[in-house]
Design a protein around this motif. Structure first.
Motif, PDB file in Angstrom:
ATOM      1  N   LEU A 111       0.822  -1.209   0.000  1.00 32.68           N
ATOM      2  CA  LEU A 111       0.000   0.000   0.000  1.00 32.68           C
ATOM      3  C   LEU A 111       0.857   1.260   0.000  1.00 32.68           C
ATOM      4  O   LEU A 111       0.528   2.245  -0.645  1.00 32.68           O
ATOM      5  CB  LEU A 111      -0.930   0.003   1.216  1.00 32.68           C
ATOM      6  CG  LEU A 111      -2.099  -0.969   1.170  1.00 32.68           C
ATOM      7  CD1 LEU A 111      -2.853  -0.948   2.492  1.00 32.68           C
ATOM      8  CD2 LEU A 111      -3.036  -0.651   0.022  1.00 32.68           C
ATOM      9  N   MET A 112       1.958   1.221   0.735  1.00 35.11           N
ATOM     10  CA  MET A 112       2.833   2.388   0.804  1.00 35.11           C
ATOM     11  C   MET A 112       3.585   2.600  -0.504  1.00 35.11           C
ATOM     12  O   MET A 112       3.965   3.718  -0.822  1.00 35.11           O
ATOM     13  CB  MET A 112       3.805   2.252   1.963  1.00 35.11           C
ATOM     14  CG  MET A 112       3.122   2.341   3.312  1.00 35.11           C
ATOM     15  SD  MET A 112       4.265   2.152   4.665  1.00 35.11           S
ATOM     16  CE  MET A 112       5.118   3.708   4.589  1.00 35.11           C
ATOM     17  N   GLN A 113       3.822   1.565  -1.267  1.00 39.94           N
ATOM     18  CA  GLN A 113       4.558   1.664  -2.522  1.00 39.94           C
ATOM     19  C   GLN A 113       3.644   1.919  -3.711  1.00 39.94           C
ATOM     20  O   GLN A 113       4.085   1.893  -4.836  1.00 39.94           O
ATOM     21  CB  GLN A 113       5.365   0.385  -2.766  1.00 39.94           C
ATOM     22  CG  GLN A 113       6.523   0.221  -1.821  1.00 39.94           C
ATOM     23  CD  GLN A 113       7.574   1.301  -2.032  1.00 39.94           C
ATOM     24  OE1 GLN A 113       7.879   1.679  -3.151  1.00 39.94           O
ATOM     25  NE2 GLN A 113       8.105   1.811  -0.949  1.00 39.94           N
ATOM     26  N   GLU A 131       1.735   6.544  -8.553  1.00 46.18           N
ATOM     27  CA  GLU A 131       0.783   7.344  -9.316  1.00 46.18           C
ATOM     28  C   GLU A 131       1.333   7.544 -10.717  1.00 46.18           C
ATOM     29  O   GLU A 131       2.530   7.535 -10.931  1.00 46.18           O
ATOM     30  CB  GLU A 131       0.592   8.716  -8.660  1.00 46.18           C
ATOM     31  CG  GLU A 131      -0.037   8.667  -7.301  1.00 46.18           C
ATOM     32  CD  GLU A 131      -0.203  10.066  -6.718  1.00 46.18           C
ATOM     33  OE1 GLU A 131      -0.347  11.028  -7.496  1.00 46.18           O
ATOM     34  OE2 GLU A 131      -0.179  10.179  -5.491  1.00 46.18           O
ATOM     35  N   LYS A 132       0.420   7.744 -11.649  1.00 52.09           N
ATOM     36  CA  LYS A 132       0.794   8.042 -13.028  1.00 52.09           C
ATOM     37  C   LYS A 132       0.426   9.499 -13.306  1.00 52.09           C
ATOM     38  O   LYS A 132      -0.687   9.799 -13.714  1.00 52.09           O
ATOM     39  CB  LYS A 132       0.086   7.085 -13.988  1.00 52.09           C
ATOM     40  CG  LYS A 132       0.569   5.655 -13.855  1.00 52.09           C
ATOM     41  CD  LYS A 132       0.010   4.781 -14.954  1.00 52.09           C
ATOM     42  CE  LYS A 132       0.693   3.430 -14.932  1.00 52.09           C
ATOM     43  NZ  LYS A 132       0.373   2.652 -16.118  1.00 52.09           N
ATOM     44  N   TYR A 174       6.521   7.597  -7.125  1.00 58.68           N
ATOM     45  CA  TYR A 174       6.211   7.222  -5.744  1.00 58.68           C
ATOM     46  C   TYR A 174       6.387   8.450  -4.862  1.00 58.68           C
ATOM     47  O   TYR A 174       5.953   9.535  -5.225  1.00 58.68           O
ATOM     48  CB  TYR A 174       7.091   6.053  -5.306  1.00 58.68           C
ATOM     49  CG  TYR A 174       6.867   4.826  -6.164  1.00 58.68           C
ATOM     50  CD1 TYR A 174       5.724   4.053  -6.017  1.00 58.68           C
ATOM     51  CD2 TYR A 174       7.776   4.461  -7.149  1.00 58.68           C
ATOM     52  CE1 TYR A 174       5.497   2.935  -6.817  1.00 58.68           C
ATOM     53  CE2 TYR A 174       7.556   3.349  -7.951  1.00 58.68           C
ATOM     54  CZ  TYR A 174       6.423   2.595  -7.769  1.00 58.68           C
ATOM     55  OH  TYR A 174       6.198   1.498  -8.568  1.00 58.68           O
ATOM     56  N   GLU A 175       7.071   8.314  -3.757  1.00 59.26           N
ATOM     57  CA  GLU A 175       7.194   9.419  -2.813  1.00 59.26           C
ATOM     58  C   GLU A 175       8.140  10.494  -3.337  1.00 59.26           C
ATOM     59  O   GLU A 175       9.007  10.240  -4.158  1.00 59.26           O
ATOM     60  CB  GLU A 175       7.658   8.908  -1.445  1.00 59.26           C
ATOM     61  CG  GLU A 175       9.099   8.440  -1.397  1.00 59.26           C
ATOM     62  CD  GLU A 175       9.304   6.992  -1.803  1.00 59.26           C
ATOM     63  OE1 GLU A 175      10.457   6.559  -1.804  1.00 59.26           O
ATOM     64  OE2 GLU A 175       8.350   6.286  -2.139  1.00 59.26           O
ATOM     65  N   LYS A 176       7.940  11.701  -2.806  1.00 58.29           N
ATOM     66  CA  LYS A 176       8.834  12.808  -3.147  1.00 58.29           C
ATOM     67  C   LYS A 176      10.225  12.488  -2.622  1.00 58.29           C
ATOM     68  O   LYS A 176      10.383  11.888  -1.566  1.00 58.29           O
ATOM     69  CB  LYS A 176       8.345  14.111  -2.535  1.00 58.29           C
ATOM     70  CG  LYS A 176       7.094  14.636  -3.191  1.00 58.29           C
ATOM     71  CD  LYS A 176       6.690  15.963  -2.578  1.00 58.29           C
ATOM     72  CE  LYS A 176       5.416  16.460  -3.244  1.00 58.29           C
ATOM     73  NZ  LYS A 176       4.968  17.732  -2.663  1.00 58.29           N
ATOM     74  N   GLU A 205      10.692  20.841 -10.989  1.00 61.81           N
ATOM     75  CA  GLU A 205      11.642  20.971  -9.887  1.00 61.81           C
ATOM     76  C   GLU A 205      11.243  20.220  -8.617  1.00 61.81           C
ATOM     77  O   GLU A 205      11.864  20.404  -7.578  1.00 61.81           O
ATOM     78  CB  GLU A 205      11.902  22.442  -9.553  1.00 61.81           C
ATOM     79  CG  GLU A 205      12.536  23.235 -10.679  1.00 61.81           C
ATOM     80  CD  GLU A 205      13.986  22.839 -10.945  1.00 61.81           C
ATOM     81  OE1 GLU A 205      14.729  22.588  -9.997  1.00 61.81           O
ATOM     82  OE2 GLU A 205      14.362  22.786 -12.130  1.00 61.81           O
ATOM     83  N   ILE A 206      10.220  19.386  -8.679  1.00 57.82           N
ATOM     84  CA  ILE A 206       9.851  18.546  -7.539  1.00 57.82           C
ATOM     85  C   ILE A 206      10.246  17.119  -7.885  1.00 57.82           C
ATOM     86  O   ILE A 206       9.752  16.553  -8.866  1.00 57.82           O
ATOM     87  CB  ILE A 206       8.344  18.631  -7.222  1.00 57.82           C
ATOM     88  CG1 ILE A 206       7.983  20.073  -6.881  1.00 57.82           C
ATOM     89  CG2 ILE A 206       7.984  17.685  -6.072  1.00 57.82           C
ATOM     90  CD1 ILE A 206       6.494  20.315  -6.738  1.00 57.82           C
ATOM     91  N   GLY A 207      11.155  16.557  -7.090  1.00 60.56           N
ATOM     92  CA  GLY A 207      11.686  15.236  -7.382  1.00 60.56           C
ATOM     93  C   GLY A 207      10.856  14.118  -6.782  1.00 60.56           C
ATOM     94  O   GLY A 207      10.245  14.275  -5.722  1.00 60.56           O
ATOM     95  N   TYR A 208      10.842  12.990  -7.479  1.00 61.10           N
ATOM     96  CA  TYR A 208      10.118  11.805  -7.036  1.00 61.10           C
ATOM     97  C   TYR A 208      10.956  10.569  -7.334  1.00 61.10           C
ATOM     98  O   TYR A 208      11.684  10.533  -8.330  1.00 61.10           O
ATOM     99  CB  TYR A 208       8.791  11.645  -7.802  1.00 61.10           C
ATOM    100  CG  TYR A 208       7.840  12.786  -7.636  1.00 61.10           C
ATOM    101  CD1 TYR A 208       6.899  12.789  -6.611  1.00 61.10           C
ATOM    102  CD2 TYR A 208       7.877  13.871  -8.513  1.00 61.10           C
ATOM    103  CE1 TYR A 208       6.009  13.837  -6.468  1.00 61.10           C
ATOM    104  CE2 TYR A 208       6.993  14.930  -8.371  1.00 61.10           C
ATOM    105  CZ  TYR A 208       6.059  14.910  -7.345  1.00 61.10           C
ATOM    106  OH  TYR A 208       5.197  15.962  -7.211  1.00 61.10           O
TER     107      TYR A 208
END
Length: 134
Positions: free
Chosen positions: A26-28, A31-32, A71-73, A110-113
């Motif tokens: 669930l944590m992993q 999003e597309k 996934y997460e930032k 400029e927002i990394g993921y």
């Protein structure tokens, strides 16, 4: 009684393991982020040479971006050495967007993921094959 306790312990361990795996899954969940955008124009700037190329086949680029999973930032993409281009998009609503990709990282405006590696590799291949032919 000892066998019964052992079976109960094994059952409890299995349930705990399944719970941990389920929570991790669930944590992993990724999003597309590009599935809801429509690209009107696109270009790529090669950072080493500062060359700018207009991408004529925005439908092909859109298809590649649609597969991207984030996934997460994660801001550590700024310290990575694998980013050698910037994709610049103009969407049909006039919004502009910049995308940088490096291995299993992607930066959107400029927002990394953290990102799934295979789609990143596919985007990298698309950009480099396009630049080679132009």
């Amino acid at each position: 009684m000892t066998k019964k306790r052992l079976l109960v312990c094994v059952a409890v361990l299995i349930v705990m393991l399944l719970a941990v795996v389920g929570i991790d899954a669930l944590m992993q969940k990724g999003e597309k982020p590009f599935q809801k955008i429509e690209i009107r124009e696109a270009s790529v700037k090669m950072l080493a040479t500062q060359e700018l190329f207009a991408i004529s086949d925005v439908d092909a680029l859109q298809a590649v971006l649609n597969d991207m999973v984030v996934y997460e930032k994660d801001d550590s993409w700024r310290q990575r050495n694998g980013i050698n281009y910037v994709l610049m998009l103009v969407l049909t609503d006039g919004t502009q967007m910049e995308i940088r990709e490096g291995g299993s990282f992607i930066a959107i405006d400029e927002i990394g993921y953290r990102a799934e590696y295979k789609p990143c590799e596919k985007l990298n291949d698309f950009v480099h094959s396009f630049v080679k032919t132009n």
